[in-house]
Design a protein around this motif. Sequence first.
Motif, PDB file in Angstrom:
ATOM      1  N   TYR A 179       0.854  -1.188   0.000  1.00  0.00           N
ATOM      2  CA  TYR A 179       0.000   0.000   0.000  1.00  0.00           C
ATOM      3  C   TYR A 179       0.893   1.242   0.000  1.00  0.00           C
ATOM      4  O   TYR A 179       2.033   1.208   0.476  1.00  0.00           O
ATOM      5  CB  TYR A 179      -0.910   0.018   1.232  1.00  0.00           C
ATOM      6  N   TYR A 180       0.343   2.330  -0.495  1.00  0.00           N
ATOM      7  CA  TYR A 180       1.065   3.604  -0.506  1.00  0.00           C
ATOM      8  C   TYR A 180       1.270   4.082   0.925  1.00  0.00           C
ATOM      9  O   TYR A 180       2.367   4.440   1.329  1.00  0.00           O
ATOM     10  CB  TYR A 180       0.274   4.625  -1.315  1.00  0.00           C
ATOM     11  N   ASP A 184      -4.079   6.091   2.576  1.00  0.00           N
ATOM     12  CA  ASP A 184      -4.476   5.910   1.182  1.00  0.00           C
ATOM     13  C   ASP A 184      -5.487   4.776   1.060  1.00  0.00           C
ATOM     14  O   ASP A 184      -6.462   4.882   0.311  1.00  0.00           O
ATOM     15  CB  ASP A 184      -3.235   5.611   0.337  1.00  0.00           C
ATOM     16  N   SER A 231      -3.278   1.529  -5.192  1.00  0.00           N
ATOM     17  CA  SER A 231      -2.490   2.017  -4.061  1.00  0.00           C
ATOM     18  C   SER A 231      -1.051   1.511  -4.151  1.00  0.00           C
ATOM     19  O   SER A 231      -0.100   2.261  -3.909  1.00  0.00           O
ATOM     20  CB  SER A 231      -3.120   1.568  -2.743  1.00  0.00           C
TER      21      SER A 231
END
Length: 272
Positions: A179-180, A184, A231
């Motif tokens: 994931y970012y 997010d 993401s």
Amino acid sequence: MQEPPTLRRYLKKIALWAIAVYLVAGVVLYFIQDRLLFHPEVLPANYQYKFDVPFQEMLIPVNKKVKLSAVLFNAEKPRGMVLYFHGNSANINRYAKYMPGFTKNGYDVLIMDYREFGKSTGRLTEEALYEDALLMYKVARTRFAPHQIVIYGKSLGTGIATQLASVRDCRRLILETPYYNIGDVASEAAPIYPYSLMLNFRLPTNEFLPKVAAPVVMFHGTDDDTVPYASGEKLTSLFKKGDTLFTIEGGEHNNLNDYPIFHQKLDSVLQL
């Protein structure tokens, strides 16, 4: 033409109710966020692990009160070690089935349960996740040099793995369904809240990744409805030369292991 007073009162009442619902829901989200993010399964202290591959159980002391439960899966002729940071649910038992993918390639695998997971003790915080990851690295360094250590993160563990790789040398950083950052992912589910002000756990992979000197490999499925593919894909804007994203078409969050292409690519990366 002016609205009638009764209509204005009606619209005002609706607006006040909407604001009230928004605020109450936000407060509820704030107080239950950790339960939404983490789904641990606790094990009794005398629990005995049973796996079909060679392993040894370890207890890693953090201090006098906190101890981390870990398992070392042994390769036949190890040429290095994988530090495996698992997802947000259950405990080591859930992730043991993935370990042969590393041991068959000549890597021992050290996996720990986060605090409040499995048999690990202590209070779970973001700072504790990073601190405990460093302890895992310290254990690995008693056996192998940095160029023999692969840091691997799955789902929630990708942020922890990236933070560790940003402060310690390793052979490679491998991220599965990354994931970012947590905000997010949360904004995908409920985009109306200011998560930068609300979250107890930020896990900003996007801030750590530019500091990683080792080669980075990511795996992500296009049908992931837990950590959206978008993401993870955003992290590619932070790639340095040689970093790679392997996209698994149709892959979901927890089934990349079912795809032969995933194993082919992972095997090739581990043999580098």
